[in-house]
Design an enzyme around this catalytic site. Structure first.
Site, short mmCIF file in Angstrom:
data_model
loop_
_atom_site.label_atom_id
_atom_site.label_comp_id
_atom_site.label_asym_id
_atom_site.label_seq_id
_atom_site.Cartn_x
_atom_site.Cartn_y
_atom_site.Cartn_z
N HIS A 149 -3.59 2.61 -1.82
CA HIS A 149 -3.22 2.09 -3.15
C HIS A 149 -4.13 2.65 -4.23
O HIS A 149 -4.84 1.92 -4.93
CB HIS A 149 -3.23 0.55 -3.14
CG HIS A 149 -2.09 -0.02 -2.36
ND1 HIS A 149 -2.22 -0.52 -1.10
CD2 HIS A 149 -0.77 -0.14 -2.69
CE1 HIS A 149 -1.04 -0.93 -0.66
NE2 HIS A 149 -0.14 -0.72 -1.60
N ASN A 150 -4.09 3.96 -4.36
CA ASN A 150 -4.98 4.66 -5.28
C ASN A 150 -4.17 5.32 -6.41
O ASN A 150 -2.95 5.11 -6.51
CB ASN A 150 -5.78 5.70 -4.49
CG ASN A 150 -4.87 6.59 -3.65
OD1 ASN A 150 -3.87 7.08 -4.16
ND2 ASN A 150 -5.18 6.75 -2.37
N PHE A 151 -4.85 6.10 -7.21
CA PHE A 151 -4.20 6.70 -8.39
C PHE A 151 -3.04 7.62 -7.99
O PHE A 151 -2.04 7.72 -8.69
CB PHE A 151 -5.25 7.46 -9.21
CG PHE A 151 -4.72 8.07 -10.47
CD1 PHE A 151 -4.15 7.29 -11.46
CD2 PHE A 151 -4.79 9.45 -10.67
CE1 PHE A 151 -3.65 7.85 -12.63
CE2 PHE A 151 -4.30 10.03 -11.84
CZ PHE A 151 -3.72 9.22 -12.81
N HIS A 153 -1.07 7.20 -5.44
CA HIS A 153 0.09 6.35 -5.13
C HIS A 153 0.77 5.95 -6.45
O HIS A 153 2.00 6.00 -6.57
CB HIS A 153 -0.36 5.11 -4.34
CG HIS A 153 0.71 4.04 -4.25
ND1 HIS A 153 1.88 4.21 -3.55
CD2 HIS A 153 0.78 2.79 -4.80
CE1 HIS A 153 2.63 3.12 -3.67
NE2 HIS A 153 1.99 2.25 -4.41
N HIS A 189 1.48 -0.57 -11.74
CA HIS A 189 1.89 -1.64 -10.82
C HIS A 189 0.86 -2.01 -9.75
O HIS A 189 0.95 -3.08 -9.18
CB HIS A 189 3.22 -1.27 -10.15
CG HIS A 189 3.06 -0.39 -8.96
ND1 HIS A 189 2.78 0.96 -9.06
CD2 HIS A 189 3.08 -0.67 -7.64
CE1 HIS A 189 2.66 1.46 -7.86
NE2 HIS A 189 2.83 0.50 -6.96
N ASP A 190 -0.13 -1.15 -9.48
CA ASP A 190 -1.13 -1.50 -8.44
C ASP A 190 -2.56 -1.42 -9.00
O ASP A 190 -3.51 -1.23 -8.22
CB ASP A 190 -1.00 -0.56 -7.23
CG ASP A 190 -0.02 -1.09 -6.19
OD1 ASP A 190 0.12 -2.32 -6.08
OD2 ASP A 190 0.61 -0.26 -5.49
N ASP A 299 8.40 2.08 -5.31
CA ASP A 299 7.12 1.68 -4.70
C ASP A 299 7.05 1.99 -3.20
O ASP A 299 5.99 2.32 -2.68
CB ASP A 299 6.91 0.17 -4.94
CG ASP A 299 5.50 -0.29 -4.62
OD1 ASP A 299 4.60 0.57 -4.58
OD2 ASP A 299 5.30 -1.50 -4.43
N GLN A 350 6.96 2.03 11.68
CA GLN A 350 7.83 2.69 10.72
C GLN A 350 9.32 2.52 11.05
O GLN A 350 10.13 2.39 10.13
CB GLN A 350 7.44 4.18 10.63
CG GLN A 350 7.69 4.82 9.30
CD GLN A 350 7.05 4.08 8.12
OE1 GLN A 350 6.47 3.01 8.27
NE2 GLN A 350 7.17 4.63 6.94
C1 0WF Z 1 3.73 0.82 7.91
C2 0WF Z 1 4.89 0.04 7.32
C3 0WF Z 1 5.13 0.56 5.91
N1 0WF Z 1 5.73 1.78 5.79
C4 0WF Z 1 5.99 2.36 4.59
O1 0WF Z 1 6.56 3.46 4.53
C5 0WF Z 1 5.59 1.63 3.45
C6 0WF Z 1 5.64 1.87 2.07
N2 0WF Z 1 5.06 0.81 1.47
N3 0WF Z 1 4.70 -0.06 2.40
C7 0WF Z 1 5.01 0.40 3.63
N4 0WF Z 1 4.77 -0.16 4.84
C8 0WF Z 1 4.02 -1.30 2.16
C9 0WF Z 1 2.75 -1.12 1.35
C10 0WF Z 1 2.52 -2.43 0.70
C11 0WF Z 1 3.80 -3.13 0.70
C12 0WF Z 1 4.81 -2.30 1.41
N5 0WF Z 1 4.56 -1.36 7.29
C13 0WF Z 1 5.60 -2.33 6.94
C14 0WF Z 1 5.28 -3.17 8.15
C15 0WF Z 1 4.36 -2.05 8.55
O2 0WF Z 1 6.24 -3.40 9.08
C16 0WF Z 1 7.33 -4.18 8.76
C17 0WF Z 1 8.48 -3.95 9.49
C18 0WF Z 1 9.62 -4.70 9.22
C19 0WF Z 1 9.57 -5.68 8.25
C20 0WF Z 1 8.41 -5.91 7.53
C21 0WF Z 1 7.27 -5.16 7.80
ZN ZN Z 2 2.49 0.25 -4.89
#
Ligand code: 0WF
Ligand code: ZN
Length: 429
Positions: A149-151, A153, A189-190, A299, A350
């Site tokens: 969550h850096n610049f 991003h 936003h972050d 995002d 993922q």
């Molecule tokens: C690693 C995975 C994940 N993958 C992404 O590509 C991505 C982009 N943003 N975020 C992501 N998280 C998060 C950063 C802060 C908020 C969103 N995460 C999500 C989690 C592991 O696994 C799930 C799987 C299904 C439902 C909810 C979470």
């Molecule tokens: Zn973000």
């Protein structure tokens, strides 16, 4: 020659290092670097069991496997990841000279300025170039140097928003002020994200959780920092708009930034689905929901980028997640399951996210803007295939591996050794 043995974990894997007590400091550092498989520019951090950072030197206090240190790699690559060729293309730059190039922070600030110019915000809202530069510099200063969550991003999210505005021809469908709100919200936003999510803030009873009564502490903070920057005359890009316009901008930015709290995902997506069949760009409530959907899509859209851009971002995100779960374990807090390095793998986290979060969200947006299918859905489907294959390969590898039962499972690395023999179990039982 007297030697020291130091026990430590790296990425949860137990390791032990042995070096002569008279070993030069640089050799000891190199030893830890090789154990972590870190590159020459990566930063290594060694923590003692109390969670304090300690110096990697020949004077390290010898320990035992049950009081082992923790070695962490702060991948410098995370913050200097190439942002992708498509970005340069979207901004109309010469791709041939920019391929594989890494973007420096100052250049990124220029690219952000270009977006304000391209969308006619400079002229429409009488934004002075020095004020815009000062605003962007303040924004840059208030993103932390953390893995995800850096610049950069902030830039990726803004670039995606900018791309979506053009691809969907939003300029012909919405007021310019709404586009200004969306681009500025993406940038801010972050702001001042600490690398620890809301669950941590709440469980650890941090200052932010106390201040915001556990209600979206981070997103409320990102908003507050945004308006802190805008309170200063020198960095207030909206200082020449009318009071009514400012009111609308403030309300819009707050709505957009608060919408990025993923715990509100189902609420916002359901609202969007319910208005989709009768979507009306002249209806303010409809536009508000669309703005929230667009910032949410931007995002979490890394997987819509080329794989060579998306995968390093995922590594950075997992690094940040693992840091949090390590802290949760150390502090005796509930461990966020999808952040636990002992429970999840890169492909498993993922595939679930793509199937249950990304695709359902992107598909709804593409129902309103069918042209997006090619740009955001196709690449995400490819990413799902890629991680599904990776998950299967990992599963096969796990089944082929002989089970390693009790004891110290790591490998021993010593100065001057090129291959690493298995460590004896005697010290671990
Ligand atoms: C690693 C995975 C994940 N993958 C992404 O590509 C991505 C982009 N943003 N975020 C992501 N998280 C998060 C950063 C802060 C908020 C969103 N995460 C999500 C989690 C592991 O696994 C799930 C799987 C299904 C439902 C909810 C979470
Ligand atoms: Zn973000």
């Amino acid at each position: 020659m007297a030697t020291k043995i130091i026990y430590f974990t790296v990425n949860g894997r137990p390791e032990q290092a042995e070096f002569p007590v008279t070993c030069p400091a640089q050799d000891v550092k190199d030893l830890f670097r090789s154990a972590a498989e870190a590159g020459p520019h990566d930063i290594l951090k060694l923590y003692n069991p109390k969670g304090n950072i300690i110096n990697i030197s020949p004077n390290l206090e010898p320990n035992k496997p049950n009081t082992c240190y923790k070695l962490e790699v702060v991948a410098s690559g995370c913050n200097s990841e190439p942002l992708g060729v498509e970005l340069a293309g979207a901004l109309g730059f010469d791709l041939s000279s920019m391929e594989k190039r890494q973007w420096e922070d100052a250049e990124i600030m220029v690219l952000l300025q270009v977006m304000y110019t391209d969308l006619d915000f400079i002229a429409t809202y009488n934004i002075e170039p020095e004020v815009l530069q000062q605003f962007l510099f303040e924004v840059y200063r208030r993103y932390n140097n953390i893995p995800f969550h850096n610049f950069k991003h902030c830039f990726c999210v803004t670039q995606m928003m900018y791309g979506l505005i053009w691809l969907t021809d939003l300029r012909s469908k919405m007021d310019s002020i709404d586009l200004l709100i969306m681009l500025t919200s993406a940038i801010c936003h972050d702001l001042d994200h600490t690398g620890y999510n809301n669950a941590y803030q709440i469980n650890a009873r941090t200052e932010l959780a106390l201040r915001y009564n556990d209600i979206s502490p981070l997103e409320n903070h990102h908003c507050a920092v945004t308006f802190d920057i805008l309170e200063k005359k020198e960095s207030n890009i909206f200082r020449n708009v009318s009071p009514d316009q400012y009111k609308r901008i403030r309300e819009g930015i707050i709505k957009c930034i608060l919408a990025t709290d993923m715990t509100r995902h189902n609420e916002i997506l359901s609202k969007f689905k319910s208005i989709l069949s009768s979507f009306d760009f002249d209806n303010k409530d409809h536009r508000d929901v669309l703005m929230m959907i667009l910032i949410k899509v931007s995002d979490i859209s890394n997987e819509a980028r080329p794989m060579e851009v998306a995968e390093p971002w995922l590594d950075c995100l997992l690094q940040e997640f693992y840091n949090q779960s390590d802290a949760e374990k150390l502090e005796g807090l509930p461990v966020t399951p999808f952040m636990d390095r002992d429970k999840i793998t890169k492909p498993s986290s993922q595939t679930g996210f793509i199937r249950f979060v990304l695709l359902p969200l992107f598909i709804e947006l593409a129902n309103l803007f069918p042209c997006l299918e090619l740009h955001i859905i196709d690449p995400v489907r490819k990413a799902l295939d890629y991680y599904t294959e990776m998950e299967k390969a990992l599963e096969r590898e796990k089944q082929n591996r002989a089970p390693c039962e009790n004891g110290f499972k790591g490998k021993e690395i010593a100065v001057g050794q090129t291959s690493a023999p298995e460590a004896s179990n005697s010290d671990t039982q």
